[in-house]
Design a protein around this motif. Sequence first.
Motif, mmCIF file in Angstrom:
data_model
loop_
_atom_site.group_PDB
_atom_site.id
_atom_site.type_symbol
_atom_site.label_atom_id
_atom_site.label_comp_id
_atom_site.label_asym_id
_atom_site.label_seq_id
_atom_site.Cartn_x
_atom_site.Cartn_y
_atom_site.Cartn_z
ATOM 1 N N GLU A 4 0.991 -1.280 0.328
ATOM 2 C CA GLU A 4 -0.084 -0.254 0.103
ATOM 3 C C GLU A 4 0.687 1.258 0.103
ATOM 4 O O GLU A 4 0.453 1.973 -0.613
ATOM 5 C CB GLU A 4 -0.578 -0.005 1.230
ATOM 6 C CG GLU A 4 -1.792 -0.824 1.219
ATOM 7 C CD GLU A 4 -2.727 -0.819 2.113
ATOM 8 O OE1 GLU A 4 -2.763 -0.114 3.018
ATOM 9 O OE2 GLU A 4 -3.705 -1.186 2.266
ATOM 10 N N ARG A 5 2.219 1.062 1.064
ATOM 11 C CA ARG A 5 2.425 2.534 0.557
ATOM 12 C C ARG A 5 3.775 2.394 -0.340
ATOM 13 O O ARG A 5 4.034 3.843 -0.736
ATOM 14 C CB ARG A 5 3.989 2.219 1.876
ATOM 15 C CG ARG A 5 3.555 2.086 3.302
ATOM 16 C CD ARG A 5 4.050 2.139 4.509
ATOM 17 N NE ARG A 5 4.093 3.771 4.668
ATOM 18 C CZ ARG A 5 4.949 3.936 5.794
ATOM 19 N NH1 ARG A 5 5.763 2.890 6.392
ATOM 20 N NH2 ARG A 5 5.448 5.004 6.221
ATOM 21 N N ARG A 7 2.627 1.424 -3.148
ATOM 22 C CA ARG A 7 1.504 2.861 -3.915
ATOM 23 C C ARG A 7 1.030 3.925 -3.653
ATOM 24 O O ARG A 7 1.232 4.642 -5.054
ATOM 25 C CB ARG A 7 0.826 1.701 -4.452
ATOM 26 C CG ARG A 7 -0.696 1.992 -5.151
ATOM 27 C CD ARG A 7 -2.220 1.449 -4.645
ATOM 28 N NE ARG A 7 -2.925 1.383 -3.343
ATOM 29 C CZ ARG A 7 -3.708 2.253 -2.862
ATOM 30 N NH1 ARG A 7 -3.628 3.604 -2.834
ATOM 31 N NH2 ARG A 7 -4.104 2.577 -1.328
ATOM 32 N N ARG A 8 1.082 4.137 -2.361
ATOM 33 C CA ARG A 8 1.167 5.707 -2.241
ATOM 34 C C ARG A 8 2.094 6.642 -2.983
ATOM 35 O O ARG A 8 2.319 7.831 -3.802
ATOM 36 C CB ARG A 8 0.892 5.857 -0.898
ATOM 37 C CG ARG A 8 -0.326 4.891 -0.470
ATOM 38 C CD ARG A 8 -0.165 5.309 1.209
ATOM 39 N NE ARG A 8 -1.366 5.023 1.546
ATOM 40 C CZ ARG A 8 -0.714 3.977 2.856
ATOM 41 N NH1 ARG A 8 -0.244 4.094 3.402
ATOM 42 N NH2 ARG A 8 -1.737 3.256 3.222
ATOM 43 N N ARG A 9 3.556 6.989 -2.898
ATOM 44 C CA ARG A 9 4.562 6.932 -4.041
ATOM 45 C C ARG A 9 4.706 6.998 -5.248
ATOM 46 O O ARG A 9 4.910 7.826 -5.535
ATOM 47 C CB ARG A 9 5.670 5.399 -2.380
ATOM 48 C CG ARG A 9 7.186 6.212 -3.456
ATOM 49 C CD ARG A 9 8.408 5.289 -2.790
ATOM 50 N NE ARG A 9 9.328 6.676 -2.793
ATOM 51 C CZ ARG A 9 9.841 7.515 -2.293
ATOM 52 N NH1 ARG A 9 9.140 7.668 -1.031
ATOM 53 N NH2 ARG A 9 10.759 7.990 -2.752
ATOM 54 N N ARG A 11 1.852 6.850 -6.696
ATOM 55 C CA ARG A 11 1.239 8.445 -7.033
ATOM 56 C C ARG A 11 2.119 9.911 -7.102
ATOM 57 O O ARG A 11 1.919 10.333 -8.043
ATOM 58 C CB ARG A 11 0.293 8.680 -5.721
ATOM 59 C CG ARG A 11 -1.019 7.111 -6.741
ATOM 60 C CD ARG A 11 -2.878 7.787 -5.152
ATOM 61 N NE ARG A 11 -3.135 8.535 -5.821
ATOM 62 C CZ ARG A 11 -3.495 8.829 -4.838
ATOM 63 N NH1 ARG A 11 -3.626 8.640 -3.572
ATOM 64 N NH2 ARG A 11 -4.347 10.070 -5.047
ATOM 65 N N VAL A 157 0.436 11.540 1.472
ATOM 66 C CA VAL A 157 -1.206 11.189 1.322
ATOM 67 C C VAL A 157 -1.375 11.419 2.845
ATOM 68 O O VAL A 157 -1.163 10.621 3.273
ATOM 69 C CB VAL A 157 -1.044 9.988 0.884
ATOM 70 C CG1 VAL A 157 -2.305 9.544 0.059
ATOM 71 C CG2 VAL A 157 -0.574 9.886 -0.888
ATOM 72 N N LEU A 159 -4.764 9.433 4.572
ATOM 73 C CA LEU A 159 -5.266 9.393 5.098
ATOM 74 C C LEU A 159 -6.629 8.723 5.429
ATOM 75 O O LEU A 159 -6.580 9.268 6.834
ATOM 76 C CB LEU A 159 -4.351 7.614 5.225
ATOM 77 C CG LEU A 159 -3.261 7.080 5.222
ATOM 78 C CD1 LEU A 159 -2.586 6.506 5.119
ATOM 79 C CD2 LEU A 159 -3.075 7.065 3.695
ATOM 80 N N ASP A 169 0.781 10.455 5.770
ATOM 81 C CA ASP A 169 1.627 9.056 4.884
ATOM 82 C C ASP A 169 3.075 10.025 4.654
ATOM 83 O O ASP A 169 2.520 10.001 3.285
ATOM 84 C CB ASP A 169 1.520 8.172 3.925
ATOM 85 C CG ASP A 169 2.266 6.728 4.005
ATOM 86 O OD1 ASP A 169 3.297 6.821 4.860
ATOM 87 O OD2 ASP A 169 2.507 5.654 3.265
ATOM 88 N N GLU A 202 -6.678 10.067 -0.064
ATOM 89 C CA GLU A 202 -6.846 8.676 -0.215
ATOM 90 C C GLU A 202 -8.084 8.596 0.208
ATOM 91 O O GLU A 202 -7.856 7.571 1.759
ATOM 92 C CB GLU A 202 -5.622 7.817 0.296
ATOM 93 C CG GLU A 202 -5.789 5.998 -0.160
ATOM 94 C CD GLU A 202 -4.731 5.208 -0.327
ATOM 95 O OE1 GLU A 202 -4.704 4.497 1.266
ATOM 96 O OE2 GLU A 202 -3.564 5.535 -0.303
#
Length: 206
Positions: A4-5, A7-9, A11, A157, A159, A169, A202
Amino acid sequence: MTEERARRRARLASGEPGLLVEPAADAKVLYSVFTAVPLAVAVYGLTVQRDALGAVGLVFLLIAFACGIPLVLLVAERRRAAALVTDIRAARHGADLGPECHPVRVGLNEPGAAPGSPWDTTPPRDAVLAVREGHLQLRAENGASADIPLPEILGVVLLPAGRGRAAADLHLRSGEAIELRTTRIRPLGVALSEAGIRVLYENVAV
């Protein structure tokens, strides 16, 4: 770093535009209004017009009680947060903090496969965040401190709260990430946004 992290990175590393986080109405004021109005109706119904409006007054008294619970919890949380900021400012490592401090909780005990920030790989602890002179400042209750130059921050991001606190994050260009858990996600988002840090959401309402 979890999937998940990562994926955020991805983005934050993409061309997705950041968003401006704007201040909202003070929740304390809103809860106070929602508590005071039914309480006033309850007092009127249970005293002045007790015979005619007694039952109505009782209903509004229950409504005022229900609305008052979040207000009490909010006041208690803000007092706890203010006490944390005061304690860290009083300590030697908090003397140079910026004027506006945001209480956060750091530490995930999550080493992961990628390089982990010391603020993430340690047990949870309370800290405060501030922005001053082009740096993002972190000061923990145990004396740990960090001053991160803003250009070294890839973005953040926001959350949703989910089952616990909401969080920000924060990802650094070095590959590290720091999760900042907070009960006041919008003020934290506003501070980061105003500092020029790229902010994404998110599935979170702020």
